[in-house]
Write a protein that holds these residues in place. Structure first.
Motif, mmCIF file in Angstrom:
data_model
loop_
_atom_site.group_PDB
_atom_site.id
_atom_site.type_symbol
_atom_site.label_atom_id
_atom_site.label_comp_id
_atom_site.label_asym_id
_atom_site.label_seq_id
_atom_site.Cartn_x
_atom_site.Cartn_y
_atom_site.Cartn_z
ATOM 1 N N ASP A 99 -8.477 3.839 -3.080
ATOM 2 C CA ASP A 99 -7.173 4.523 -3.033
ATOM 3 C C ASP A 99 -7.284 5.920 -3.640
ATOM 4 N N PRO A 147 -6.264 8.146 -0.124
ATOM 5 C CA PRO A 147 -5.084 7.428 -0.602
ATOM 6 C C PRO A 147 -4.541 6.413 0.389
ATOM 7 N N ALA A 148 -3.983 5.310 -0.149
ATOM 8 C CA ALA A 148 -3.119 4.457 0.654
ATOM 9 C C ALA A 148 -1.837 5.274 0.867
ATOM 10 N N ARG A 187 -2.828 -5.270 -6.454
ATOM 11 C CA ARG A 187 -3.343 -3.987 -6.944
ATOM 12 C C ARG A 187 -2.212 -3.130 -7.478
ATOM 13 N N PRO A 245 0.813 -1.216 0.000
ATOM 14 C CA PRO A 245 0.000 0.000 0.000
ATOM 15 C C PRO A 245 0.849 1.270 0.000
ATOM 16 N N GLY A 299 -11.768 -1.904 -4.609
ATOM 17 C CA GLY A 299 -10.508 -1.941 -3.876
ATOM 18 C C GLY A 299 -10.726 -2.165 -2.397
ATOM 19 N N SER A 300 -10.042 -1.357 -1.621
ATOM 20 C CA SER A 300 -9.972 -1.549 -0.180
ATOM 21 C C SER A 300 -11.335 -1.499 0.498
ATOM 22 N N SER A 325 -11.011 3.827 -7.418
ATOM 23 C CA SER A 325 -10.794 2.936 -6.273
ATOM 24 C C SER A 325 -10.832 3.735 -4.977
ATOM 25 N N ARG A 327 -0.635 4.069 -6.099
ATOM 26 C CA ARG A 327 -0.685 3.245 -4.883
ATOM 27 C C ARG A 327 0.706 2.960 -4.322
#
Ligand code: MIC
Ligand code: SF4
Length: 645
Positions: free
Chosen positions: A483, A487-488, A381, A363, A535-536, A481, A386
């Motif tokens: 992200d 954000p990651a 991913r 991440p 995504g997450s 996403s 990312r």
């Protein structure tokens, strides 16, 4: 006569509390096990406390300190200190930093065929590798299940994925899931569960199955399940847990909503090109691409099986002078196993950086590439940015292909060079070492919860009024996403226990002016395309926009977990009734809806009038009465509070 049931249907039936039997019907299931990772678990435990709950109820609840393990900011260590106190107080296991990635460690230590598991991480379906009903969810839903509540979701349609044949040298489990992504894309699995069957299943080991089940998340699947068979039994035997194994499979003649076939013999090494995990091409199309960074690991490909394969390939050779190559073993157990055999020294002697077991670079916390660097990673991913570098170029491939690239400084098809493929045997005995896992403390109830100086109170949403007057503060394309939303990366993750601070990062990588615009608008709506919120599982992608006044998202299609998170935080999850309306709305438009609550109750729709054009734009969402109550109250906490008051 009772119809024969698929494995997925059996898993659901065995845990069903209530709900309908057709795909899309709401169902509630009991939760036997829970896993948390640190970046989402801290907020979930804060909510557990805010709900006035005292002890966790499921048989097993484990909190892993796996994402922020390297503690490169004191606030990460603060989260861990809080979690340690919360586990002691509420009766959960606490797995210390360095123990490894939640999904991999949980598979080794706690998995059990036939049980259900809910995890505050989107890759929890990893555990479907051993026939668990394994689901990812937002932290709020997991907090409710920690208190003993069932988990509510839509019943997935069930696809039988028939595997035939056997993988050829250099083709791997990673290529099987990349092939599915190539065929179906990141929205191909929305609303579905995949059940793997057929003669090819028996040829795959549990870690290989886990790679496939894990990355089903990238297809948008609710979950994946492999049968529990002799391979599963063999894996449990090696773990010294054969007594916890039991066989589980579909009943003969089970029926499915649809079918797919993958001929393992025909699978080739594949590579996902930068940007999305479904930009998949045969390796030949990208062969020759120069690579400066290679990273092996993540929950998808950080098993002993994966890392030993890399060690076999690089043994006696040297990483290319212009390549930096790092490995993140998936668990402390994997590291121990590598150290016992020749592999650790093979890796180190070849010039591979062997890290502590953690999510690490996946991440974007560490090994952030420099500008212009091309990176090849074994992760699940590769959403833009990312890795931590805006405008990054990250390819995804199997550990085997990554290892060959590390030696050559370029993507290379090893079959063309005639290099023999590595053959990896799982260790005969995988010791179950719980040194780094602190068991629940039966006398911990009086523990004082320790909270870090930067923790903010658990946020509470606002109820909807008679009129929703919202500005379109951003108009986005397809495949946005979580992200993209929050954000990651090492910086933003520092604020997972501080919603207002995290809100400053919303859409930062897409549009740095978004936050200022949203604040100026006061109340806003986000417009987007297909697979919005993929995504997450991070509920922060709902909490942070909520802090900025976002009251609705209006998109072509929504990812499952994100949709549930929006409801839990009082944001309307709407899909265009007519997708061509997307083209009629522009950023800056004011969309006005009268009595959104009444409209939703009557028709599951909300009609907005666009003040610029006078057009009526209609969004729809299928909400149960309970979900409607929650979203209109401003989210689950606000709903629960309003009912208590
Ligand atoms: C991810 O892979 O993006 C994460 C970090 O593991 C997330 C959870 C999070 O955002 O903390 C996930 O996949 O759910
Ligand atoms: Fe960790 Fe990456 Fe897996 Fe998410 S996808 S749990 S960040 S290893």
């Amino acid at each position: 006569m009772v119809a024969a049931r698929s494995l997925v249907a059996r898993l659901i039936d065995d845990h069903l509390v209530e709900g309908g039997s057709a795909p899309g019907d709401e169902i509630a299931i009991t939760v036997d096990q829970i896993l948390h990772q640190d970046a989402t678990g801290a907020m979930s435990f804060l909510q557990f406390e805010a709900m006035g709950l005292d002890r966790v109820r499921p048989r097993i609840v484990v909190q892993y300190a796996d994402h922020q393990s390297l503690q490169n900011d004191s606030r990460h260590a603060d989260d861990h200190k809080f979690l340690e106190s919360a586990c002691r107080k509420f009766g959960a296991y606490y797995a210390k930093p360095g123990v490894g990635i939640c999904h991999i460690v949980h598979l080794e230590q706690f998995s059990r065929p036939g049980e259900s598991i809910l995890g505050s991480d989107s890759h929890t379906p990893h555990l479907g590798a051993v026939a668990m009903l394994a689901l990812g969810a937002g932290g709020m839903d997991v907090a409710v299940s920690m208190g003993g509540g069932p988990y509510v979701l839509s019943r997935p349609a069930i696809t039988r994925v028939e595997l035939t044949g056997r993988l050829r040298p250099w083709s791997t489990a990673k290529d099987v899931i990349l092939e599915l992504l190539r065929r179906l894309t990141v929205k191909g699995g929305i609303g579905r569960a995949f059940e793997y069957a057929g003669s090819g299943v028996a040829t795959l080991t549990v870690p290989e199955r886990a790679t496939i089940a894990n990355m089903g998340t990238e297809l948008g699947l609710t979950f994946s399940a492999f049968p529990s068979d002799e391979q599963t039994r063999d894996y449990f035997r090696r773990l010294g847990r054969e007594d916890e194994w039991r066989p589980l499979a579909a009943e003969g003649d089970a029926t499915y909503d649809d079918n797919l076939t993958i001929d393992l013999d025909a699978i080739e090494p594949l590579v996902a090109k930068p940007g999305q995990p479904d930009s998949v091409v045969p390796i030949g199309e990208v062969a020759g691409t120069a690579i400066q960074q290679v990273i092996v690991g993540s929950c998808t490909n950080g098993s002993y099986h994966d890392i030993a394969a890399v060690a076999r390939i690089v043994a006696g050779k040297t990483v290319h002078p212009t390549v930096s190559c790092a490995i993140f073993p998936g668990s402390m157990q994997t590291s121990v196993q590598l150290a016992r055999g020749p592999h650790l020294s093979e890796l180190l002697e070849a010039g591979v950086v062997v890290s502590t077991p953690t999510c690490g670079a996946c991440p974007g916390y560490v090994h952030v590439p420099s500008a212009g660097t091309v990176s090849l990673r074994t992760f699940n991913r590769n959403f833009n940015g990312r890795s931590g570098l805006p405008g990054d170029r990250v390819y995804l491939a199997s550990p085997e292909i990554a290892a060959v690239a590390a030696l050559h400084g370029a993507i290379v098809d090893p079959r063309a060079l005639g290099i023999p493929a590595p053959v990896v045997e799982l260790p005969e005995r995988i010791e179950r070492d719980r040194t780094m896992i602190v068991p629940p403390d039966p006398d911990g109830g009086a523990t004082e919860l320790w909270k870090g100086p930067s923790f903010a109170p658990v946020p509470l949403g606002e109820p909807f009024g008679e009129r929703l007057d919202a500005t379109v503060t951003i108009k986005l394309g397809d495949k946005i996403s979580t992200d993209d939303i929050t954000p990651a990366g090492a910086e933003a993750i520092t604020f997972r226990t501080n919603g207002p601070k995290l809100a400053e990062y919303v859409f930062r990588r897409r549009d740095p002016d978004f936050v200022a615009r949203a604040k100026a608008a006061g109340v806003s709506v986000i417009v987007g395309g297909e697979a919005y919120g993929q995504g997450s599982s991070r509920e922060h992608a709902a909490i942070a926009p909520m802090h900025l006044g976002v009251r609705a998202v209006l998109v072509k299609s929504l990812a499952r977990i994100h949709r549930a998170n929006l409801v839990n935080w009082g944001i309307l999850p709407l899909e265009f009734v007519d997708p061509t309306d997307y083209d009629r709305v522009e950023q800056g438009d004011r969309l006005v809806a009268d009595e959104p609550g009444r409209q939703l109750a009557e028709s599951s729709r909300v009609a907005f009038v666009d003040q610029r054009t006078g057009d009526t734009i209609v969004g729809q969402t299928r909400l149960t009465d309970r979900e409607r109550g929650i979203v209109l109250a401003g989210g689950l906490l606000a709903y629960t509070r309003s009912r208590v008051l």
